[in-house]
Motif scaffolding. Structure first.
Motif, PDB file in Angstrom:
ATOM      1  N   MET A   1       0.842  -1.185   0.000  1.00  0.00           N
ATOM      2  CA  MET A   1       0.000   0.000   0.000  1.00  0.00           C
ATOM      3  C   MET A   1       0.883   1.243   0.000  1.00  0.00           C
ATOM      4  O   MET A   1       2.006   1.207   0.489  1.00  0.00           O
ATOM      5  N   PRO A   2       0.384   2.355  -0.529  1.00  0.00           N
ATOM      6  CA  PRO A   2       1.193   3.574  -0.569  1.00  0.00           C
ATOM      7  C   PRO A   2       1.489   4.073   0.828  1.00  0.00           C
ATOM      8  O   PRO A   2       0.739   3.818   1.771  1.00  0.00           O
ATOM      9  N   PRO A   3       2.608   4.784   0.990  1.00  0.00           N
ATOM     10  CA  PRO A   3       2.945   5.296   2.316  1.00  0.00           C
ATOM     11  C   PRO A   3       1.947   6.328   2.784  1.00  0.00           C
ATOM     12  O   PRO A   3       1.400   7.089   1.990  1.00  0.00           O
ATOM     13  N   THR A   4       1.692   6.352   4.052  1.00  0.00           N
ATOM     14  CA  THR A   4       0.765   7.291   4.660  1.00  0.00           C
ATOM     15  C   THR A   4       1.542   8.318   5.455  1.00  0.00           C
ATOM     16  O   THR A   4       2.729   8.132   5.730  1.00  0.00           O
ATOM     17  N   PRO A   5       0.905   9.433   5.834  1.00  0.00           N
ATOM     18  CA  PRO A   5       1.632  10.453   6.583  1.00  0.00           C
ATOM     19  C   PRO A   5       2.236   9.890   7.866  1.00  0.00           C
ATOM     20  O   PRO A   5       1.731   8.952   8.465  1.00  0.00           O
ATOM     21  N   LEU A   6       3.315  10.521   8.272  1.00  0.00           N
ATOM     22  CA  LEU A   6       3.984  10.107   9.482  1.00  0.00           C
ATOM     23  C   LEU A   6       3.263  10.680  10.693  1.00  0.00           C
ATOM     24  O   LEU A   6       2.166  11.213  10.588  1.00  0.00           O
ATOM     25  N   LYS A   7       3.877  10.576  11.844  1.00  0.00           N
ATOM     26  CA  LYS A   7       3.267  11.043  13.084  1.00  0.00           C
ATOM     27  C   LYS A   7       2.976  12.539  13.018  1.00  0.00           C
ATOM     28  O   LYS A   7       3.441  13.240  12.131  1.00  0.00           O
ATOM     29  N   ASN A   8       2.194  13.013  13.983  1.00  0.00           N
ATOM     30  CA  ASN A   8       1.755  14.396  13.977  1.00  0.00           C
ATOM     31  C   ASN A   8       2.902  15.374  14.151  1.00  0.00           C
ATOM     32  O   ASN A   8       2.857  16.490  13.649  1.00  0.00           O
ATOM     33  N   THR A   9       3.936  14.993  14.878  1.00  0.00           N
ATOM     34  CA  THR A   9       5.083  15.871  15.041  1.00  0.00           C
ATOM     35  C   THR A   9       5.876  15.913  13.739  1.00  0.00           C
ATOM     36  O   THR A   9       5.832  14.978  12.940  1.00  0.00           O
ATOM     37  N   PRO A  10       6.598  17.012  13.480  1.00  0.00           N
ATOM     38  CA  PRO A  10       7.368  17.105  12.237  1.00  0.00           C
ATOM     39  C   PRO A  10       8.357  15.940  12.113  1.00  0.00           C
ATOM     40  O   PRO A  10       9.144  15.691  13.026  1.00  0.00           O
ATOM     41  N   PRO A  11       8.340  15.213  11.003  1.00  0.00           N
ATOM     42  CA  PRO A  11       9.242  14.067  10.847  1.00  0.00           C
ATOM     43  C   PRO A  11      10.687  14.512  10.675  1.00  0.00           C
ATOM     44  O   PRO A  11      10.969  15.560  10.104  1.00  0.00           O
ATOM     45  N   THR A  12      11.582  13.682  11.151  1.00  0.00           N
ATOM     46  CA  THR A  12      13.008  13.935  10.992  1.00  0.00           C
ATOM     47  C   THR A  12      13.516  13.236   9.731  1.00  0.00           C
ATOM     48  O   THR A  12      12.800  12.459   9.095  1.00  0.00           O
ATOM     49  N   GLY A  13      14.781  13.509   9.387  1.00  0.00           N
ATOM     50  CA  GLY A  13      15.379  12.826   8.247  1.00  0.00           C
ATOM     51  C   GLY A  13      15.409  11.322   8.428  1.00  0.00           C
ATOM     52  O   GLY A  13      15.212  10.563   7.476  1.00  0.00           O
ATOM     53  N   TRP A  14      15.663  10.891   9.670  1.00  0.00           N
ATOM     54  CA  TRP A  14      15.664   9.454   9.937  1.00  0.00           C
ATOM     55  C   TRP A  14      14.274   8.854   9.734  1.00  0.00           C
ATOM     56  O   TRP A  14      14.147   7.730   9.248  1.00  0.00           O
ATOM     57  N   ASP A  15      13.222   9.580  10.105  1.00  0.00           N
ATOM     58  CA  ASP A  15      11.849   9.102   9.882  1.00  0.00           C
ATOM     59  C   ASP A  15      11.597   8.873   8.391  1.00  0.00           C
ATOM     60  O   ASP A  15      11.036   7.847   7.994  1.00  0.00           O
ATOM     61  N   TRP A  16      12.000   9.831   7.571  1.00  0.00           N
ATOM     62  CA  TRP A  16      11.790   9.689   6.125  1.00  0.00           C
ATOM     63  C   TRP A  16      12.612   8.525   5.569  1.00  0.00           C
ATOM     64  O   TRP A  16      12.149   7.795   4.687  1.00  0.00           O
ATOM     65  N   PHE A  17      13.828   8.374   6.059  1.00  0.00           N
ATOM     66  CA  PHE A  17      14.677   7.276   5.579  1.00  0.00           C
ATOM     67  C   PHE A  17      14.053   5.926   5.910  1.00  0.00           C
ATOM     68  O   PHE A  17      13.993   5.032   5.057  1.00  0.00           O
ATOM     69  N   MET A  18      13.584   5.781   7.135  1.00  0.00           N
ATOM     70  CA  MET A  18      12.975   4.510   7.538  1.00  0.00           C
ATOM     71  C   MET A  18      11.659   4.261   6.801  1.00  0.00           C
ATOM     72  O   MET A  18      11.325   3.116   6.485  1.00  0.00           O
ATOM     73  N   GLN A  19      10.923   5.317   6.508  1.00  0.00           N
ATOM     74  CA  GLN A  19       9.700   5.138   5.728  1.00  0.00           C
ATOM     75  C   GLN A  19      10.032   4.613   4.334  1.00  0.00           C
ATOM     76  O   GLN A  19       9.339   3.735   3.803  1.00  0.00           O
ATOM     77  N   GLY A  20      11.110   5.145   3.737  1.00  0.00           N
ATOM     78  CA  GLY A  20      11.521   4.645   2.431  1.00  0.00           C
ATOM     79  C   GLY A  20      11.897   3.176   2.454  1.00  0.00           C
ATOM     80  O   GLY A  20      11.589   2.422   1.525  1.00  0.00           O
TER      81      GLY A  20
END
Length: 228
Positions: A1-20
Motif C-alpha cells: 500500500m502507498p505510504p501514509t503520513p507520518l506522526k503528527n510531530t514534524p518528521p526527521t530525516g531518519w523518519d523519512w529514511f525509515m519510511q523509504g
C-alpha cells in the motif's frame, strides 16, 4: 500500500529514511520532496561511512556494493512516488536507472588495467560513451522533477496524503499564555484606578477653590465612583 503520513510531530530525516525502507516495494501513491531528498541524502551519507569501512578493512568495494544492492529497490520506489507526487510518469525513473547502471559499469571498467582486452568491458565502455549524453539529459530532467513542489490536490496517481483534509477545523487562534493575560489585566486595572484618582483629585481641587458646592462635589464624586 502507498505510504501514509507520518506522526503528527514534524518528521526527521531518519523518519523519512525509515519510511523509504519500509515501503521498498510501493510503486503507487505519492511521496513529498522531503521523503525523496532525505532518503537520498542519508543513503549517500551511509555509503560514505561504509566506503571508509571498506578502506579500513581492505575489502575493496564489497560492503559498498552490498549496501547499494540493498538500497536499489527502495531508491527506485521513492523516486517513482516522488515523480507521481509532482505529476510525472514513473517511466522517467525506469529509463534512467538502467542507463545509470551502465554508466557506473563504464566508470568501473575504465579504472581496470586490462579493460581493453576483455570483450565485456569493451562493450560496457562502448555503451557508456554512447549513452553518456542521454544519461546527463535524464539526470538533469529528473533533478528538476525531484525539486518540484507537490501538486496540492489529487492527481492521476492518487490524493495527496500530506495535504490538509477538506472540512478540517482551522487551527484555533493563538491565545497569550495565562501569565501574560494576567499581567495585561492587572495593568489595565491599575491604569483605570490611576485615572479615577486623578479625576477625584481634580474634583477635590475645584471643591477647595469654591467652584463646586458640597452637594455638587458629593454628587460628581458618587457618579465617578459608580462609573468606575
Amino acid at each position: 500500500m502507498p505510504p501514509t503520513p507520518l506522526k503528527n510531530t514534524p518528521p526527521t530525516g531518519w523518519d523519512w529514511f525509515m519510511q523509504g525502507l519500509r515501503h521498498y516495494s510501493d510503486f503507487k501513491g505519492r511521496s513529498p520532496r522531503a521523503a525523496f531528498w532525505w532518503f537520498a541524502i542519508m543513503s549517500f551519507g551511509f555509503s560514505v561511512l561504509i566506503g571508509w569501512v571498506d578502506v579500513i578493512f581492505k575489502a575493496g568495494h564489497f560492503l559498498s556494493a552490498l549496501f547499494w544492492v540493498a538500497l536499489f529497490l527502495p531508491m527506485v520506489a521513492v523516486s517513482v512516488r516522488r515523480l507521481h507526487d509532482a505529476g510525472h510518469s514513473s517511466w522517467w525513473a525506469i529509463a534512467f536507472y538502467p542507463i545509470a547502471m551502465v554508466e557506473l559499469g563504464w566508470l568501473n571498467a575504465i579504472s581496470m588495467p586490462h579493460a581493453t582486452s576483455d570483450p565485456f568491458l569493451v562493450l560496457t565502455t562502448f555503451l557508456g560513451v554512447v549513452l553518456l549524453l542521454p544519461y546527463l539529459a535524464l539526470a538533469i530532467t529528473l533533478f528538476v522533477f525531484y525539486c518540484q513542489l507537490s501538486q496540492p490536490g489529487p492527481n492521476r496517481y492518487g490524493p495527496n496524503p500530506y495535504a490538509p483534509q477538506p472540512g478540517a477545523a482551522p487551527p484555533a487562534p493563538s491565545q497569550p499564555p495565562p501569565t501574560q493575560r494576567t499581567s495585561t489585566q492587572h495593568h489595565d486595572q491599575t491604569q483605570q484606578e490611576r485615572e479615577t484618582l486623578d479625576l477625584l483629585e481634580k474634583l477635590a481641587a475645584l471643591h477647595a477653590q469654591g467652584v463646586l458646592t458640597d452637594a455638587e462635589f458629593e454628587r460628581k464624586k458618587a457618579e465617578l465612583l459608580q462609573e468606575k
